[in-house]
Scaffold this active site. Structure first.
Site, short mmCIF file in Angstrom:
data_model
loop_
_atom_site.label_atom_id
_atom_site.label_comp_id
_atom_site.label_asym_id
_atom_site.label_seq_id
_atom_site.Cartn_x
_atom_site.Cartn_y
_atom_site.Cartn_z
N ASP A 65 0.84 -1.20 0.00
CA ASP A 65 0.00 0.00 0.00
C ASP A 65 0.87 1.25 0.00
OD1 ASP A 65 -2.00 -1.80 0.16
OD2 ASP A 65 -2.76 -1.16 2.12
N ALA A 97 3.87 1.65 -1.22
CA ALA A 97 4.47 1.89 -2.54
C ALA A 97 3.43 2.47 -3.49
CB ALA A 97 5.04 0.60 -3.10
N PHE A 98 2.18 1.96 -3.35
CA PHE A 98 1.10 2.49 -4.19
C PHE A 98 0.83 3.96 -3.87
CE2 PHE A 98 -3.32 3.45 -5.10
CZ PHE A 98 -3.45 3.01 -6.40
N ASP A 99 0.77 4.26 -2.56
CA ASP A 99 0.53 5.65 -2.15
C ASP A 99 1.62 6.57 -2.68
OD1 ASP A 99 -1.67 4.76 -0.86
OD2 ASP A 99 -0.81 4.78 1.15
N SER A 153 -35.25 -7.37 -16.29
CA SER A 153 -34.99 -8.19 -15.13
C SER A 153 -34.95 -9.65 -15.59
CB SER A 153 -36.10 -7.91 -14.13
OG SER A 153 -35.93 -8.73 -13.03
N LEU A 154 -34.80 -10.58 -14.66
CA LEU A 154 -34.71 -11.99 -15.06
C LEU A 154 -35.81 -12.81 -14.41
CD1 LEU A 154 -30.87 -12.56 -14.64
CD2 LEU A 154 -32.12 -12.43 -16.79
N GLU A 185 -23.07 -17.56 -14.80
CA GLU A 185 -22.31 -16.58 -14.02
C GLU A 185 -22.89 -16.54 -12.62
OE1 GLU A 185 -23.08 -12.89 -15.97
OE2 GLU A 185 -22.24 -13.59 -17.85
N LYS A 223 -24.65 -14.83 -9.64
CA LYS A 223 -25.58 -13.69 -9.56
C LYS A 223 -25.14 -12.83 -8.38
CE LYS A 223 -30.54 -12.77 -9.60
NZ LYS A 223 -30.53 -11.68 -8.66
N ASP A 269 -25.24 -10.08 -5.61
CA ASP A 269 -26.30 -9.43 -4.85
C ASP A 269 -25.94 -7.97 -4.63
OD1 ASP A 269 -28.68 -9.27 -3.61
OD2 ASP A 269 -28.06 -10.24 -1.75
N GLU A 282 -22.98 -5.04 -12.04
CA GLU A 282 -23.52 -4.91 -10.71
C GLU A 282 -22.50 -4.20 -9.82
OE1 GLU A 282 -26.42 -6.40 -10.99
OE2 GLU A 282 -27.15 -6.82 -8.98
N TYR A 303 -21.01 -7.43 -16.74
CA TYR A 303 -21.33 -8.66 -17.46
C TYR A 303 -22.07 -8.46 -18.80
CZ TYR A 303 -25.37 -7.73 -14.45
OH TYR A 303 -26.39 -7.14 -13.78
N LYS A 336 -27.27 -17.79 -19.18
CA LYS A 336 -27.53 -17.04 -20.41
C LYS A 336 -27.13 -17.87 -21.62
CE LYS A 336 -26.04 -13.00 -17.83
NZ LYS A 336 -25.11 -11.88 -17.69
N LYS A 360 -32.05 -19.17 -8.16
CA LYS A 360 -31.86 -18.59 -6.82
C LYS A 360 -31.46 -19.68 -5.82
CE LYS A 360 -33.31 -14.21 -7.18
NZ LYS A 360 -34.43 -13.66 -6.46
N CYS A 371 -44.12 -1.22 28.81
CA CYS A 371 -42.83 -0.86 28.22
C CYS A 371 -41.71 -1.33 29.15
CB CYS A 371 -42.77 0.66 28.02
SG CYS A 371 -41.12 1.25 27.59
N CYS A 387 -40.00 2.18 30.67
CA CYS A 387 -40.63 3.19 31.53
C CYS A 387 -41.84 2.64 32.26
CB CYS A 387 -41.00 4.42 30.73
SG CYS A 387 -42.35 4.15 29.57
N CYS A 424 -45.07 2.36 22.77
CA CYS A 424 -45.03 3.05 24.05
C CYS A 424 -45.35 4.50 23.73
CB CYS A 424 -43.64 2.92 24.68
SG CYS A 424 -43.46 3.99 26.11
N CYS A 427 -40.66 8.75 27.49
CA CYS A 427 -40.03 7.45 27.73
C CYS A 427 -38.54 7.59 27.44
CB CYS A 427 -40.64 6.38 26.84
SG CYS A 427 -39.71 4.82 26.91
#
Ligand code: IVH
Length: 682
Positions: A31, A33-35, A80-81, A112, A114, A116, A171, A223, A293, A317, A411, A414, A429, A434
């Site tokens: 990190d 070296a990247f910075d 959509s699917l 592929e 899916k 989320d 996604e 995708y 697909k 799913k 409650c 209270c 409540c 309260c």
């Protein structure tokens, strides 16, 4: 090496390492070296501003969009699917495909994972990222380019890749470890936890502050390629197969989830789905299924789409994961609106890769109907969501010896009687003082997303409420050092820190305060939109429902809720108290007031690099003068502002439509003459 060449080298090198790290999770350098590469590039660009370009990796985090997000239309609707839940559904899908194509043998499919997350459409023009849009209703989405630019898996410019305009879909998601980090931070600050990575990603992407978005650490998998020059086909003519397209996207530096597989037929597909059903928890992101697909674009075209789904694809799913766990007790949480919600305390149990000790329950009526009893084994389920739920008891014999559960009458905090209107499922409540309500409300008020008062966490708030030291949010601003030092786990230093944080919070942006008040239906974004529009709490306090509702994105429910909140004398008193405490209730003016916007009604498009300022700055300057800046040339465009290296398609479209162009010098003249105090500006 001359500066231009070094800058060029550094940009390529940084992008290469970004891709290794954020796409392939295989960093080659530390990190630090990247910075160092980033710092060198920043320094060089600062010394040579004429060499700065919008696709430089230093330019990922830009300014806030002035007025929420613009609505944009997708090149083709984002469909959509259809779903498949069982192996038989998969086989039925394959059969429909074969029947549609009139063939006996299964065609080749690509499977592929899916993801989320949220679907996203990226537009590249001549290889440069110019737009990122959410799916929205599938036809129109929101332009969230500034936020998408902060996603470091997404390249700001493509390696090689197509010229002209292409749209690439995929996604955007929040990796599991970033979600856990964010929730850990929430917990440390005594703030409510986010439910799951997808919702957190959705909220993040629609936040108006790109700097906050950048910190959250979103990622992406792409995708699909959609090209403008071939609107009729599901894939551009140049694409020979879906598998080849995925390879092309990856070669251009786009993030492509690597576990996809070309399956020769249905048996292969079923095996792939079963394999990932069992393996999915080993991944760094959440997946809720497999997308299948057809591989051949010509066959896809033959099958076509229904109004909602393509006939050539389906989503398998994964089933929700279930486990048995011991229900130790059912506790009641009182929220800031007084809603009494039962939740389950469980013997810690591992479900879907994480240890669960709490779970949501149904409403009290359902708990009774399902006969869920504390002290028994219950079935718990985790369906994508990180916070799992109790499905029901393991033993369902009504005559079993454990006592039935009943909703407590009072409650837990209270002691007032809990109320439930006949037609509602929620108990409340109603005691306006309260301590639970004040406490939960204050936790929200002080939370990072709202007033961001570090150190004023759950435990301190609890003690302050319990000891009767605060009766309203405003009271926290009148606390003194000795009082704070007297609380448990508070020393001189931590008390001083809380006081400093309280002081600092007084000058927060107005939207933070508005959000912190906890008005029903007013989320982070609603608060930002209202604050941007009205400019002050006072203006919102007196706005009519009609005025509130006339604001873009503010619906009737939100408007009514805001009005009802400020109609309540207690709440107006609270605002007066906050004013007395010295809080900032007025925002910075964002743009020149109505009437002095010399470019109102005009729409500009900017293409190419301006040597004097970044594109974002140019856009901000135009908007400050009342103009609109859009991404694509249309008949509504007033003029196209052309910098060095302009996009060919915008330029051609402008000349085709007879839209005037302005070079950089003319643009600078426009800005100079179009100042609010110069009514003759053109
Ligand atoms: S393809 C016309 N591939 O799932 C085909 N979608 O349930 C469009 N999704 O709206 C979608 N991973 O947001 C496709 N590998 C993947 C996906 C994927 C996640 C989402 C996408 C879509 C939803 C449909």
């Amino acid at each position: 090496m001359n500066p231009a060449a070094r800058i060029h080298f550094l940009r390529d090198e940084i992008r290469r390492h970004e891709e290794l790290y954020y796409v392939h999770a295989k960093p080659e350098i530390t990190d630090a070296a990247f910075d160092a590469l980033m710092s060198e590039l920043r320094a060089l660009e600062a010394a040579h501003p004429e060499l700065l370009t919008v696709d430089s990796p230093t330019q990922r985090v830009g300014g806030r969009p002035a007025e929420g997000f613009a609505e944009v239309e997708h090149l083709q609707p984002m469909l959509s699917l259809d779903n498949a839940y069982h192996e038989e559904d998969l086989r039925a899908f394959d059969e429909r495909v074969r029947k549609g194509l009139g063939v006996d043998r299964s065609p080749a499919y690509v499977a592929e994972l899916k993801i989320d997350g949220l679907s996203m459409a990226l537009t590249y023009e001549d290889g440069r990222l110019v737009r990122g849009a959410t799916r929205g209703d599938g036809v129109r989405g929101e332009e969230v380019t500034q936020n998408v630019r902060t996603v470091r898996a997404i390249p700001l410019s493509l390696k090689g890749g197509p010229q002209g305009r292409v749209e690439i879909r995929g996604e955007v998601y929040l990796p599991k470890k970033n979600f856990e980090r964010i929730n850990q931070e929430q917990e440390d600050a005594g703030e409510p936890l986010y439910a799951n990575p997808r919702n957190t990603a959705a909220g993040t992407l629609r936040n108006l502050d790109p700097a906050l978005v950048a910190k959250r650490g979103l990622a992406a998998w792409m995708y699909q390629l959609v090209a403008e020059f071939d609107l009729s086909a599901e894939a551009p003519a140049s694409v020979e197969s879906h598998a080849q397209m995925l390879k092309d996207l990856a070669a251009w530096g786009l993030p492509v989830e690597p576990h996809w597989k070309r399956c020769a037929g249905i048996e292969d597909l079923v095996a792939f789905c079963n394999e990932w059903r069992d393996r999915r928890h080993s991944l760094a992101f959440e997946t809720d299924g497999v997308v299948i697909k057809l591989d051949d674009p010509a066959l896809r075209q033959r099958l076509g789409s229904t109004s909602k789904f393509p006939r050539w694809a389906t989503a398998f799913k994964f089933p929700a994961e279930q486990k048995q766990a011991m229900l130790k007790s059912i506790e009641i949480n009182i929220g800031r609106t007084g809603a009494a919600t039962p939740f389950a305390m469980l013997e810690p149990t591992v479900v879907a890769g994480s240890t669960i000790s709490m779970a949501t329950l149904h409403n009290p009526d359902d708990i009774v109907r399902k006969d869920i009893r504390p002290g028994e084994m219950v079935i718990i389920e985790k369906a994508g969501d990180v916070i799992p739920r109790v499905v029901g008891p393991v033993d369902t014999d009504p005559a079993r010896p454990t006592p039935r559960w009943v909703m407590p009458a009072t409650c837990p905090r209270c002691g007032s009687a809990l109320q439930k209107p006949e037609d509602e499922a929620v108990w409340r409540c109603d005691n306006s003082s309260c301590p639970s309500k004040l406490q939960r409300g204050l936790e929200h008020f002080a939370s990072r997303g709202a007033m961001n008062i570090e150190g004023l966490g759950e435990s301190l708030i609890w003690q302050l409420c319990k000891n009767g030291l605060i009766k309203s949010y405003a009271d926290i601003y009148f606390l003194d050092a000795p009082t704070l030092e007297g609380m448990e786990r508070m020393g001189k230093k931590s008390a001083a820190k809380v006081l400093a944080e309280l002081e600092k919070s007084k000058s927060n942006d107005v939207w933070r305060l508005l959000y912190g008040l906890g008005i029903r239906h007013v989320g982070e974004r609603g608060a930002q939109v209202l604050a941007d529009h009205f400019g002050s709490i006072d203006a919102i306090e007196v706005a009519s429902i009609e005025q509130l509702q006339s604001v873009h994105e503010i619906g009737p429910v939100l408007a009514a809720s805001v009005r009802a909140y400020f109609d309540e004398p207690r709440n107006r008193e609270l605002i007066a108290g906050l004013r007395k405490a010295g809080l900032k209730l007025v925002g910075e003016p964002k743009r020149a007031p109505e009437g002095s916007q010399p470019l109102a009604g005009r729409t500009y498009v900017i293409t190419g690099e301006l040597s004097g300022m970044s594109r974002e700055d140019a856009q901000a300057r135009l908007e400050a003068l009342g103009a609109k800046v859009t991404n694509s040339v249309s008949t509504k465009t007033t003029a196209l502002i052309v910098g060095a290296d302009p996009g060919a398609s915008k330029f051609e479209k402008a000349s085709a439509l007879g839209i005037p162009t302005k070079n950089e010098q003319e643009f600078m003249e426009l800005l100079a003459t179009a100042q609010p105090d110069n009514p003759r500006a053109r």
